[in-house]
Design an enzyme around this catalytic site. Structure first.
Site, short mmCIF file in Angstrom:
data_model
loop_
_atom_site.label_atom_id
_atom_site.label_comp_id
_atom_site.label_asym_id
_atom_site.label_seq_id
_atom_site.Cartn_x
_atom_site.Cartn_y
_atom_site.Cartn_z
N HIS A 3 0.80 -1.23 0.00
CA HIS A 3 0.00 0.00 0.00
C HIS A 3 0.83 1.28 0.00
CE1 HIS A 3 1.04 -0.06 4.24
NE2 HIS A 3 0.60 1.18 4.34
C1 UD1 Z 1 -2.08 5.66 5.97
C2 UD1 Z 1 -0.76 6.10 6.60
C3 UD1 Z 1 0.28 5.01 6.44
C4 UD1 Z 1 -0.22 3.69 6.98
C5 UD1 Z 1 -1.54 3.35 6.29
C6 UD1 Z 1 -2.11 2.05 6.82
C7 UD1 Z 1 -0.29 8.51 6.49
C8 UD1 Z 1 0.55 9.52 5.82
N1 UD1 Z 1 -0.24 7.28 5.93
O1 UD1 Z 1 -1.87 5.50 4.59
O2 UD1 Z 1 1.44 5.38 7.17
O3 UD1 Z 1 0.73 2.69 6.71
O4 UD1 Z 1 -2.46 4.41 6.56
O5 UD1 Z 1 -3.28 1.73 6.15
O6 UD1 Z 1 -0.91 8.79 7.47
N2 UD1 Z 1 -9.43 4.84 2.28
C9 UD1 Z 1 -10.61 4.16 2.33
N3 UD1 Z 1 -11.12 3.83 3.56
C10 UD1 Z 1 -10.50 4.16 4.72
C11 UD1 Z 1 -9.30 4.87 4.66
C12 UD1 Z 1 -8.77 5.20 3.44
O7 UD1 Z 1 -11.21 3.85 1.30
O8 UD1 Z 1 -11.02 3.82 5.81
C13 UD1 Z 1 -8.86 5.16 0.96
C14 UD1 Z 1 -9.15 6.57 0.52
O9 UD1 Z 1 -9.38 6.56 -0.84
C15 UD1 Z 1 -7.86 7.29 0.78
C16 UD1 Z 1 -6.82 6.19 0.59
O10 UD1 Z 1 -7.45 5.00 1.00
O11 UD1 Z 1 -7.67 8.38 -0.06
C17 UD1 Z 1 -5.57 6.41 1.38
O12 UD1 Z 1 -5.88 6.62 2.77
P1 UD1 Z 1 -4.93 7.56 3.69
O13 UD1 Z 1 -5.36 7.51 5.09
O14 UD1 Z 1 -4.82 8.90 3.03
O15 UD1 Z 1 -3.52 6.91 3.53
P2 UD1 Z 1 -3.08 5.41 3.60
O16 UD1 Z 1 -2.55 5.05 2.26
O17 UD1 Z 1 -4.17 4.55 4.17
#
Ligand code: UD1
Length: 376
Positions: free
Chosen positions: A214
Site C-alpha cells: 500500500h
Molecule cells: C495511511 C498512513 C500510512 C499507513 C496506512 C495504513 C499517512 C501519511 N499514511 O496511509 O502510514 O501505513 O495508513 O493503512 O498517514 N481509504 C478508504 N477507507 C478508509 C481509509 C482510506 O477507502 O477507511 C482510501 C481513501 O481513498 C484514501 C486512501 O485509502 O484516499 C488512502 O488513505 P490515507 O489515510 O490517506 O492513507 P493510507 O494510504 O491509508
C-alpha cells in the site's frame, strides 16, 4: 479545588495505530486496578481511517472501548487531512483539557495532534519514537521527525531509535526505551487468532504466501505497480498468494487496468485476528508495511520487504526481514532462498516481550506525579 483535566488524551487515527493504542489502554487498565490515583484518559479517534475493515473491526478484535470522540476527518491530500485533524483536534482539546497528549506511530494524525497540542502548550508523549528510514520522500518519515522534535516524552522500541533521537539533539532525559507496544498486542492476541477459521479452506489447500502492498511509492507509480504485479504473479505459480487489498491499492489497480494473476487471491482488508492467523502460518510474507515487518519477526516468519529502506532495521539485523526492494531479480532470488529453506532466521529483539505498554504507563504515572496540575 477541583481537577480541571483528564490526565491523558490518547490519539488513534489510522489502522496501524489501533494495535499500539490497544496495548496502552490495556496497560492503563492494569495500572488503574491497583492504583491509589488512577490515570484518567480519553480516547480520541481522528477518523483518518473510517471503513469498518480499516477501523471498526480492529476496535472489536482488540477489545478497544468505543472512542470518546471521533473527529471524522476522513481522506484527502496530505495538507487537507493534516489540516482537518489539526483544526478538529484543537477544538476537542480545548473542550476536554488534558495534561498530556499521547500519540503513537507515524501517520498524519500523529503529527497533526502533536502539533495542535503543542500550540496549546499541552505536553506530548510519542510512543514509537525514533524510527527513521532516512528517506524523506516517505510521508511517514516527515511525520516521525517533526513529531519527535515536538515531543516531551519519547518512548522508543530499541537502541537504534535512541541513537537516532540523540543524533537529532533530543535531550536524553526525554528518551525512554520501553520496547515495542505493537508486539504486546500481538502476543496478547496470538492464541485468539489461532481460533479464527475464516481462511481454513484456503489454508487447507497447502502452503501459501501473504502479500500486503500500500505504500504510495509502490502503488501510486504505474510502472512500479505493474512490475510488482508481474513478479508476484510469477511467485504465485510456485506458491499461491493471498493479498488483502488496501483501498489505495485497489483504486490504483483499477485505474491502471492491472489484472493480478489467478493464483493471487484478493480479499478486502482483513480484521486484526484474521490477519494474525494468516501471518502466523504463512510460508513467506511480501510486504511494504512497517508493522508487518515487525509482526513477521515476532512470529519467526520469513519476510521479504518490497522497499529500498526500512525504519525498522532491527527486524533485518535480528529478525526474519530481508529488504528486497522492487527489482524483480532480487525478489525472485530472495524467494528462491525461502523455498530452498534458507530464509533469514531470527529471534525477537530485546523488549519485544509483551510488557512495553506497562513500562510506558510506569513512566507516564511518574511524569504525572512530578507535574502536578495547577488546580482551579
Ligand atoms: C495511511 C498512513 C500510512 C499507513 C496506512 C495504513 C499517512 C501519511 N499514511 O496511509 O502510514 O501505513 O495508513 O493503512 O498517514 N481509504 C478508504 N477507507 C478508509 C481509509 C482510506 O477507502 O477507511 C482510501 C481513501 O481513498 C484514501 C486512501 O485509502 O484516499 C488512502 O488513505 P490515507 O489515510 O490517506 O492513507 P493510507 O494510504 O491509508
Amino acid at each position: 479545588m477541583k481537577s480541571a483535566s483528564t490526565h491523558l488524551t490518547l490519539v488513534a487515527g489510522a489502522r496501524p495505530n489501533f494495535m499500539k493504542v490497544a496495548a496502552l489502554v490495556h496497560a492503563l487498565h492494569e495500572h488503574n486496578r491497583g492504583a491509589n490515583t488512577p490515570i484518567t484518559f480519553r480516547l480520541v479517534h481522528t477518523g483518518q481511517h473510517y471503513d469498518r475493515s480499516m477501523s471498526g473491526s480492529f476496535f472489536e478484535d482488540l477489545g478497544l472501548p468505543a472512542p470518546d470522540a471521533n473527529l471524522g476527518v476522513g481522506s484527502g491530500t496530505h495538507a487537507q487531512q493534516t489540516a482537518a485533524v489539526l483544526v478538529a483536534f484543537e477544538q476537542d482539546l480545548l473542550a476536554h483539557p488534558a495534561r498530556l497528549v499521547v500519540v503513537v506511530g507515524d501517520v498524519n494524525s500523529t503529527l497533526a495532534c502533536a502539533l495542535a497540542a503543542k500550540k496549546l502548550c499541552v505536553p506530548v508523549a510519542h510512543v514509537e519514537a525514533g524510527l527513521r528510514s532516512f528517506d524523506r520522500s516517505m510521508p511517514e518519515e516527515v511525520n516521525r521527525i517533526v513529531t519527535d522534535q515536538l515531543s516531551d516524552l519519547l518512548f522508543t522500541p530499541d537502541e537504534g531509535a535512541d541513537e537516532n533521537l540523540r543524533r537529532e539533539g533530543v535531550p536524553p532525559a526525554r528518551i525512554h526505551r520501553t520496547g515495542n507496544v505493537m508486539i504486546d498486542t500481538l502476543l496478547r492476541q496470538r492464541e485468539r487468532a489461532r481460533d479464527v477459521h475464516r481462511f481454513d479452506a484456503f489454508k487447507a489447500r497447502g502452503p501459501y504466501g501473504l502479500v500486503t502492498l500500500h505504500r504510495p511509492s509502490n502503488v501510486d507509480d504505474e510502472a512500479t505497480l505493474r512490475r510488482l504485479a508481474q513478479v508476484l504473479g510469477e511467485v504465485a505459480e510456485e506458491l499461491p498468494l493471498l493479498l488483502p487489498c488496501h483501498p489505495r491499492t485497489k483504486a490504483r489497480l483499477q485505474a491502471y487496468g492491472i489484472r493480478l494473476a489467478e493464483r493471487i487471491t484478493v480479499t478486502e482488508p482483513l480484521s486484526y485476528l484474521d490477519m494474525l492467523n494468516l501471518l502466523a502460518d504463512a510460508r513467506v510474507v511480501f510486504t511494504d508495511s512497517g508493522g508487518v515487518q515487525e509482526e513477521t519477526t515476532a512470529l519467526g516468519v520469513p519476510c521479504l520487504t518490497l522497499r529500498a529502506s526500512t525504519e525498522r532495521p532491527v527486524t533485518v539485523r535480528l529478525g526474519t526481514n530481508v529488504l528486497v526492494g522492487t527489482d524483480p531479480e532480487r525478489i525472485r532470488a530472495a524467494f528462491a532462498q525461502v523455498l530452498a529453506g534458507r530464509a533469514a532466521q531470527g529471534a525477537a529483539p530485546p523488549l519485544w516481550d509483551g510488557r512495553a505498554g506497562e513500562r510506558v504507563v510506569r513512566v507516564l504515572a511518574d511524569w504525572l506525579a512530578d507535574h502536578a496540575e495547577e488546580t482551579v
